[in-house]
Design a protein around this motif. Structure first.
Motif, PDB file in Angstrom:
ATOM      1  N   GLN A   8     -63.641 -11.049  -3.036  1.00 39.84           N
ATOM      2  CA  GLN A   8     -63.509 -12.499  -2.994  1.00 39.84           C
ATOM      3  C   GLN A   8     -63.217 -13.068  -1.603  1.00 39.84           C
ATOM      4  O   GLN A   8     -63.168 -14.279  -1.437  1.00 39.84           O
ATOM      5  CB  GLN A   8     -62.416 -12.951  -3.960  1.00 39.84           C
ATOM      6  N   VAL A   9     -63.001 -12.214  -0.629  1.00 36.87           N
ATOM      7  CA  VAL A   9     -62.690 -12.674   0.725  1.00 36.87           C
ATOM      8  C   VAL A   9     -63.935 -12.535   1.587  1.00 36.87           C
ATOM      9  O   VAL A   9     -64.535 -11.462   1.668  1.00 36.87           O
ATOM     10  CB  VAL A   9     -61.514 -11.865   1.332  1.00 36.87           C
ATOM     11  N   HIS A  10     -64.316 -13.621   2.223  1.00 34.79           N
ATOM     12  CA  HIS A  10     -65.495 -13.629   3.092  1.00 34.79           C
ATOM     13  C   HIS A  10     -65.291 -12.629   4.229  1.00 34.79           C
ATOM     14  O   HIS A  10     -64.213 -12.588   4.838  1.00 34.79           O
ATOM     15  CB  HIS A  10     -65.711 -15.033   3.661  1.00 34.79           C
ATOM     16  N   PRO A  11     -66.308 -11.820   4.534  1.00 31.78           N
ATOM     17  CA  PRO A  11     -66.155 -10.792   5.582  1.00 31.78           C
ATOM     18  C   PRO A  11     -65.799 -11.363   6.962  1.00 31.78           C
ATOM     19  O   PRO A  11     -65.154 -10.700   7.761  1.00 31.78           O
ATOM     20  CB  PRO A  11     -67.522 -10.103   5.639  1.00 31.78           C
ATOM     21  N   ARG A  12     -66.209 -12.591   7.223  1.00 33.83           N
ATOM     22  CA  ARG A  12     -65.927 -13.197   8.530  1.00 33.83           C
ATOM     23  C   ARG A  12     -64.698 -14.108   8.508  1.00 33.83           C
ATOM     24  O   ARG A  12     -64.453 -14.846   9.458  1.00 33.83           O
ATOM     25  CB  ARG A  12     -67.151 -13.992   8.994  1.00 33.83           C
ATOM     26  N   ALA A  13     -63.911 -14.058   7.440  1.00 39.03           N
ATOM     27  CA  ALA A  13     -62.751 -14.945   7.308  1.00 39.03           C
ATOM     28  C   ALA A  13     -61.790 -14.862   8.506  1.00 39.03           C
ATOM     29  O   ALA A  13     -61.393 -15.911   9.035  1.00 39.03           O
ATOM     30  CB  ALA A  13     -62.015 -14.664   6.004  1.00 39.03           C
ATOM     31  N   PRO A  14     -61.427 -13.668   8.973  1.00 41.71           N
ATOM     32  CA  PRO A  14     -60.511 -13.618  10.125  1.00 41.71           C
ATOM     33  C   PRO A  14     -61.118 -14.266  11.374  1.00 41.71           C
ATOM     34  O   PRO A  14     -60.452 -15.033  12.072  1.00 41.71           O
ATOM     35  CB  PRO A  14     -60.283 -12.126  10.358  1.00 41.71           C
TER      36      PRO A  14
END
Length: 117
Positions: free
Chosen positions: A49-55
């Motif tokens: 559920q977390v976008h790979p580019r979130a950081p």
């Protein structure tokens, strides 16, 4: 950011290793590492559920907001407050977390002033 709560933000960003940054600045690299850790924990709690580019995207937002001069350093407390504001917590929880952050900041400033004389 809606999968991350303010307690996780405080756990990652306000740990003792960032204590000195409260008084000074946090490098973009240090903030990047903290965001990587923050989103990794969110991935573990919410697989897929977390976008790979979130950081990377969150770092870009914070540096645009708080490093407009391009110095490569940001103040920790405003960055932490922004992350709390963007978190998935209820408005009341965000308010409480931001208030705790402010109190921690004032308390640590008083301790620093008291012992730096």
């Amino acid at each position: 950011m809606d999968l991350i709560d303010s307690s996780l933000i405080q756990q990652v960003l306000l740990r003792p290793s960032f204590w000195e940054a409260r008084k000074h600045s946090l490098s973009v690299q240090q903030l990047s590492q903290a965001l990587q850790e923050l989103f990794q924990k969110a991935r573990e709690e919410n697989p897929g559920q977390v976008h790979p580019r979130a950081p990377e995207l969150t770092l870009s937002l914070l540096t645009t907001m708080y490093n407009s001069k391009g110095t490569g350093f940001l103040q920790l407390m405003p960055a932490a407050a922004a992350l709390i504001t963007l978190s998935g917590d209820s408005p009341l929880s965000k308010y409480r977390a931001t208030k705790r952050l402010l109190l921690q900041s004032k308390y640590s400033s008083k301790i620093h002033c008291k012992y730096s004389i």
